[in-house]
Design a protein around this motif. Structure first.
Motif, PDB file in Angstrom:
ATOM      1  N   THR A 109       0.822  -1.216   0.000  1.00  0.00           N
ATOM      2  CA  THR A 109       0.000   0.000   0.000  1.00  0.00           C
ATOM      3  C   THR A 109       0.855   1.264   0.000  1.00  0.00           C
ATOM      4  N   CYS A 110       1.856   1.317   0.876  1.00  0.00           N
ATOM      5  CA  CYS A 110       2.650   2.546   1.030  1.00  0.00           C
ATOM      6  C   CYS A 110       3.666   2.737  -0.078  1.00  0.00           C
ATOM      7  N   ASN A 111       3.977   1.688  -0.823  1.00  0.00           N
ATOM      8  CA  ASN A 111       4.918   1.824  -1.933  1.00  0.00           C
ATOM      9  C   ASN A 111       4.285   1.471  -3.279  1.00  0.00           C
ATOM     10  N   GLY A 112       3.525   0.372  -3.316  1.00  0.00           N
ATOM     11  CA  GLY A 112       2.928  -0.044  -4.575  1.00  0.00           C
ATOM     12  C   GLY A 112       1.755   0.824  -4.991  1.00  0.00           C
ATOM     13  N   ILE A 113       0.691   0.829  -4.170  1.00  0.00           N
ATOM     14  CA  ILE A 113      -0.505   1.604  -4.526  1.00  0.00           C
ATOM     15  C   ILE A 113      -0.196   3.093  -4.534  1.00  0.00           C
ATOM     16  N   LEU A 114       0.499   3.566  -3.497  1.00  0.00           N
ATOM     17  CA  LEU A 114       0.838   4.984  -3.433  1.00  0.00           C
ATOM     18  C   LEU A 114       1.735   5.391  -4.594  1.00  0.00           C
ATOM     19  N   GLY A 115       2.774   4.594  -4.871  1.00  0.00           N
ATOM     20  CA  GLY A 115       3.698   4.920  -5.949  1.00  0.00           C
ATOM     21  C   GLY A 115       3.034   4.888  -7.306  1.00  0.00           C
ATOM     22  N   LEU A 116       2.187   3.879  -7.543  1.00  0.00           N
ATOM     23  CA  LEU A 116       1.497   3.782  -8.828  1.00  0.00           C
ATOM     24  C   LEU A 116       0.517   4.941  -9.000  1.00  0.00           C
ATOM     25  N   SER A 117      -0.180   5.313  -7.916  1.00  0.00           N
ATOM     26  CA  SER A 117      -1.112   6.438  -7.997  1.00  0.00           C
ATOM     27  C   SER A 117      -0.379   7.731  -8.314  1.00  0.00           C
ATOM     28  N   LEU A 118       0.740   7.956  -7.636  1.00  0.00           N
ATOM     29  CA  LEU A 118       1.525   9.163  -7.901  1.00  0.00           C
ATOM     30  C   LEU A 118       2.048   9.178  -9.333  1.00  0.00           C
ATOM     31  N   LEU A 119       2.492   8.022  -9.804  1.00  0.00           N
ATOM     32  CA  LEU A 119       3.018   7.948 -11.169  1.00  0.00           C
ATOM     33  C   LEU A 119       1.926   8.249 -12.194  1.00  0.00           C
ATOM     34  N   VAL A 120       0.751   7.654 -12.020  1.00  0.00           N
ATOM     35  CA  VAL A 120      -0.363   7.896 -12.939  1.00  0.00           C
ATOM     36  C   VAL A 120      -0.792   9.359 -12.883  1.00  0.00           C
ATOM     37  N   GLY A 121      -0.914   9.906 -11.669  1.00  0.00           N
ATOM     38  CA  GLY A 121      -1.327  11.295 -11.532  1.00  0.00           C
ATOM     39  C   GLY A 121      -0.322  12.265 -12.119  1.00  0.00           C
ATOM     40  N   ALA A 122       0.972  11.978 -11.912  1.00  0.00           N
ATOM     41  CA  ALA A 122       2.006  12.868 -12.433  1.00  0.00           C
ATOM     42  C   ALA A 122       2.104  12.787 -13.957  1.00  0.00           C
ATOM     43  N   VAL A 346       6.887  12.301 -11.174  1.00  0.00           N
ATOM     44  CA  VAL A 346       7.123  10.898 -11.511  1.00  0.00           C
ATOM     45  C   VAL A 346       8.284  10.307 -10.714  1.00  0.00           C
ATOM     46  N   LEU A 347       9.226  11.138 -10.266  1.00  0.00           N
ATOM     47  CA  LEU A 347      10.360  10.625  -9.504  1.00  0.00           C
ATOM     48  C   LEU A 347       9.904   9.995  -8.200  1.00  0.00           C
ATOM     49  N   GLN A 348       9.023  10.689  -7.469  1.00  0.00           N
ATOM     50  CA  GLN A 348       8.535  10.121  -6.210  1.00  0.00           C
ATOM     51  C   GLN A 348       7.783   8.813  -6.443  1.00  0.00           C
ATOM     52  N   GLY A 349       6.969   8.775  -7.505  1.00  0.00           N
ATOM     53  CA  GLY A 349       6.287   7.526  -7.819  1.00  0.00           C
ATOM     54  C   GLY A 349       7.264   6.409  -8.125  1.00  0.00           C
ATOM     55  N   GLY A 350       8.315   6.721  -8.889  1.00  0.00           N
ATOM     56  CA  GLY A 350       9.325   5.721  -9.204  1.00  0.00           C
ATOM     57  C   GLY A 350      10.086   5.237  -7.981  1.00  0.00           C
ATOM     58  N   LEU A 351      10.369   6.128  -7.036  1.00  0.00           N
ATOM     59  CA  LEU A 351      11.058   5.734  -5.811  1.00  0.00           C
ATOM     60  C   LEU A 351      10.247   4.711  -5.016  1.00  0.00           C
ATOM     61  N   HIS A 352       8.961   4.977  -4.872  1.00  0.00           N
ATOM     62  CA  HIS A 352       8.127   4.049  -4.100  1.00  0.00           C
ATOM     63  C   HIS A 352       7.967   2.711  -4.815  1.00  0.00           C
ATOM     64  N   LEU A 353       7.829   2.742  -6.124  1.00  0.00           N
ATOM     65  CA  LEU A 353       7.719   1.481  -6.863  1.00  0.00           C
ATOM     66  C   LEU A 353       9.023   0.696  -6.809  1.00  0.00           C
ATOM     67  N   SER A 354      10.154   1.380  -6.775  1.00  0.00           N
ATOM     68  CA  SER A 354      11.441   0.688  -6.631  1.00  0.00           C
ATOM     69  C   SER A 354      11.547   0.010  -5.267  1.00  0.00           C
ATOM     70  N   LEU A 355      11.031   0.680  -4.223  1.00  0.00           N
ATOM     71  CA  LEU A 355      11.017   0.064  -2.899  1.00  0.00           C
ATOM     72  C   LEU A 355      10.145  -1.192  -2.891  1.00  0.00           C
ATOM     73  N   LEU A 356       9.012  -1.135  -3.570  1.00  0.00           N
ATOM     74  CA  LEU A 356       8.160  -2.323  -3.655  1.00  0.00           C
ATOM     75  C   LEU A 356       8.886  -3.455  -4.375  1.00  0.00           C
ATOM     76  N   ALA A 357       9.569  -3.130  -5.468  1.00  0.00           N
ATOM     77  CA  ALA A 357      10.314  -4.156  -6.208  1.00  0.00           C
ATOM     78  C   ALA A 357      11.390  -4.784  -5.332  1.00  0.00           C
ATOM     79  N   ALA A 358      12.084  -3.967  -4.542  1.00  0.00           N
ATOM     80  CA  ALA A 358      13.104  -4.478  -3.628  1.00  0.00           C
ATOM     81  C   ALA A 358      12.473  -5.414  -2.599  1.00  0.00           C
ATOM     82  N   PHE A 359      11.318  -5.042  -2.067  1.00  0.00           N
ATOM     83  CA  PHE A 359      10.636  -5.890  -1.087  1.00  0.00           C
ATOM     84  C   PHE A 359      10.264  -7.236  -1.692  1.00  0.00           C
ATOM     85  N   LEU A 360       9.657  -7.227  -2.888  1.00  0.00           N
ATOM     86  CA  LEU A 360       9.238  -8.470  -3.520  1.00  0.00           C
ATOM     87  C   LEU A 360      10.428  -9.368  -3.838  1.00  0.00           C
TER      88      LEU A 360
END
Length: 366
Positions: A109-122, A346-360
């Motif tokens: 939620t804090c990295n995947g959903i939030l990051g994807l939402s920020l990326l789409v919005g940006a 888009v940078l903030q969205g990418g940062l959160h999605l990268s954190l999700l990728a690291a977790f997975l």
């Protein structure tokens, strides 16, 4: 496709909860072959989607920010049901399942959903704009409850290993639930305007610009079907849980991956709803969904699991390991820097999605 068939398919959210419960009655307590388990898994996924759909109908009726709250609570009920079901049938290897699932939900939620939402919005508006007061309060509450429930057990000394004593678990459960209820009060009453959608120009949108709300009859029907779908989820989870665990073990993956699978399944509809809101320039609604789900996953799941320990055998391992703690700390730092300005690109969205990728990746290859 004929109009009659199209009409039937358009009402799948009505038929599927009934079908799920009927299948549950026919298969309860039986040893099922692999094709039957696959059918149960498909019905389980469909019941989850139907449950969240009906939660969205109820949410549409009550409006924001109550709508996000309805979705978060519905998703959390599903999550708790899956966790408890797997803990009952999993034995010793499921002692850390609650921790793995809750932590996975927080990261998703804090990295995947939030990051994807920020990326789409940006990508849509160049800059994603949201209310920093409401979003910051939600994120701070998530960080507080996560640290209290998932980090502290690794540092307490009353019990060996990453677990609370009964008194400590009771305190953590009460504190988590209390903080969640306090946040809900702030979100829905005292500072409701902090959690309403705002436009790119910063104008608060008090009334959503979409179709008229459903009637009272349609809302009550969706509420009943929501309860039916949740009952189907709880029962079907018991039927597919052995296959999930054996599949993870057969693939040579760590047991903690079971928790990740549960969280991904439960949060998929929430992800779709958040992305849809972001495409409609309702970034605040997207973040309400993401952080509200994270908060409910901890603030409601931990108390529910604490109560279930009265009849569940064995210890409850809640404390995170070193790698998980680092990922959570990094999420808190990056998330704080993201929400404080109230604007993201888009940078903030990418940062959160990268954190999700690291977790997975680290969940599959610790």
């Amino acid at each position: 496709m004929t109009p009659k068939i199209r009409s039937y398919l358009s009402h799948w959210t009505v038929y599927l909860p009934v079908l799920a419960v009927a299948t549950l009655v026919l298969t309860w307590g039986r040893d099922l072959p692999p094709p039957a388990v696959a059918l149960l898994a498909a019905l389980l996924a469909g019941a989850v989607l139907a449950a969240v759909h009906h939660a969205e109908v109820v949410a549409h009726r009550v409006g924001e920010p109550f709508g996000s709250l309805v979705l978060a609570v519905a998703v959390t009920i599903i999550e708790v049901a899956l966790i408890v079901t797997l803990m009952i049938s999993g034995g010793e290897k499921s002692q850390s399942l609650a921790r793995d699932t809750v932590f996975a939900a927080v990261m998703i939620t804090c990295n995947g959903i939030l990051g994807l939402s920020l990326l789409v919005g940006a990508l849509r508006r160049r800059i994603a704009v949201f209310n920093p007061e409401g979003t910051g309060a939600a994120f701070a509450t998530v960080a507080m409850i996560a640290t209290l429930s998932l980090v502290l057990p690794s540092f307490t000394t009353s019990r060996p290993g990453p677990q609370f004593s009964p008194a400590q678990l009771g305190f953590a459960a009460i504190a988590s639930l209390g903080l969640y209820l306090l946040f809900v009060t702030v979100q829905t009453r005292r500072h409701r305007d902090y959690f309403l959608p705002i436009t790119t120009e910063g104008r608060v949108v008090d009334e959503e610009e979409h179709l008229d709300p459903p009637t009272n009859r349609a809302t009550l029907l969706s509420l009943g079907l929501l309860m039916l779908a949740l009952a189907g989820v709880v029962g079907l989870a018991k039927g597919v849980s052995p296959a999930v665990e054996s599949g993870v073990a057969g693939a040579g993956l760590p047991q903690s991956v079971v928790g990740v699978v549960i969280a991904l399944l439960v949060l998929l509809p929430e992800t779709i709803a958040a992305v849809r809101a972001a495409t409609r320039d309702r970034m605040q609604t997207s973040l309400n969904l993401a952080l509200g789900s994270a908060m409910a996953s901890i603030g409601l799941t931990i108390p529910a699991i604490a109560v279930s320990m009265f009849w569940l055998d064995g210890p409850l391992l809640l404390g995170l390991g070193g790698t998980q703690t680092v990922l959570l700390a990094l999420t808190v730092v990056i998330g704080t820097l993201t929400v404080v300005p109230g604007r993201a690109n888009v940078l903030q969205g990418g940062l959160h999605l990268s954190l999700l990728a690291a977790f997975l990746f680290l969940a599959a290859s610790p």
